[in-house]
Scaffold this active site. Sequence first.
Site, PDB file in Angstrom:
ATOM      1  N   HIS A 216     -33.530  49.628  93.783  1.00 33.42           N
ATOM      2  CA  HIS A 216     -34.855  50.238  93.784  1.00 33.42           C
ATOM      3  C   HIS A 216     -35.474  49.999  95.153  1.00 33.42           C
ATOM      4  O   HIS A 216     -35.077  49.073  95.875  1.00 33.42           O
ATOM      5  CB  HIS A 216     -35.736  49.647  92.670  1.00 33.42           C
ATOM      6  CG  HIS A 216     -37.016  50.402  92.472  1.00 33.42           C
ATOM      7  ND1 HIS A 216     -37.051  51.766  92.303  1.00 33.42           N
ATOM      8  CD2 HIS A 216     -38.322  49.986  92.421  1.00 33.42           C
ATOM      9  CE1 HIS A 216     -38.305  52.158  92.143  1.00 33.42           C
ATOM     10  NE2 HIS A 216     -39.094  51.099  92.229  1.00 33.42           N
TER      11      HIS A 216
ATOM     12  N   CYS B 230     -35.979  57.136  95.056  1.00 35.24           N
ATOM     13  CA  CYS B 230     -37.027  56.198  95.477  1.00 35.24           C
ATOM     14  C   CYS B 230     -37.008  55.934  96.971  1.00 35.24           C
ATOM     15  O   CYS B 230     -38.069  55.767  97.594  1.00 35.24           O
ATOM     16  CB  CYS B 230     -36.931  54.889  94.692  1.00 35.24           C
ATOM     17  SG  CYS B 230     -35.304  54.093  94.736  1.00 35.24           S
TER      18      CYS B 230
ATOM     19  N   ASP C 167     -45.374  51.375  94.645  1.00 32.20           N
ATOM     20  CA  ASP C 167     -44.204  51.731  93.845  1.00 32.20           C
ATOM     21  C   ASP C 167     -44.576  52.907  92.955  1.00 32.20           C
ATOM     22  O   ASP C 167     -45.285  52.749  91.950  1.00 32.20           O
ATOM     23  CB  ASP C 167     -43.741  50.537  92.998  1.00 32.20           C
ATOM     24  CG  ASP C 167     -42.489  50.841  92.176  1.00 32.20           C
ATOM     25  OD1 ASP C 167     -41.990  51.989  92.237  1.00 32.20           O
ATOM     26  OD2 ASP C 167     -42.013  49.935  91.467  1.00 32.20           O
TER      27      ASP C 167
END
Length: 207
Positions: free
Chosen positions: A74, A21, A90
Amino acid sequence: MTAVERITPSRENCVYTSCYCEENVWKLCEFVKAERTAPLEQLFVVFVSNDKRMIPLWKQKSGHGNEPVLWDYHVILLQVRPQSESLVYDLDSELSFPCSLRLYGAMAFRSDRHIRPEYHRKLRVIPAESFMLNFASDRSHMRNPDGTWKMPPPPYPALQTAECQMNLDDFISMNPAVGWGTVYSLDQFLHTYTGNPSTTLISSSLT
């Protein structure tokens, strides 16, 4: 969202590698900087973690039903727009891309009020320009002891600077004395960027 407001490619056309991520967000920043689709000063990279590296997030693609995914960390991209709602990008979320921070807060972050302290979220917010200049990862955190990959890496070279090959832990750390940017509690973050604290949640699995 209208085509005029979009600052990134559509979700399906973004550079994306599952379980990387931080690099996915770096590539979003790179696109905005190269294409000048928005002032880079509007963009902030947000690392979500805590001292235990156990943070619940809802509405993630890898989740099941209304159960949260428990990540060690994250990373999302935040766009702070003048006279408009802040937006979250996201690529791992089931929510829209982008999504208003107000909705993302209510649906994905929810609240720390009714979950155990070890699951409380902290957020490190870094200006996108600073993130692109300083972030480095040799991807060693994604290797098994025998050298094999836990998950296949992105096809492009590792993101490194002239001075550093690996400083991912400095970004994941929620120690304000370490790394770049500003560290917030969840309520502090949502109050700062939406004007409202987090939405109340009761979740039996995390209480």
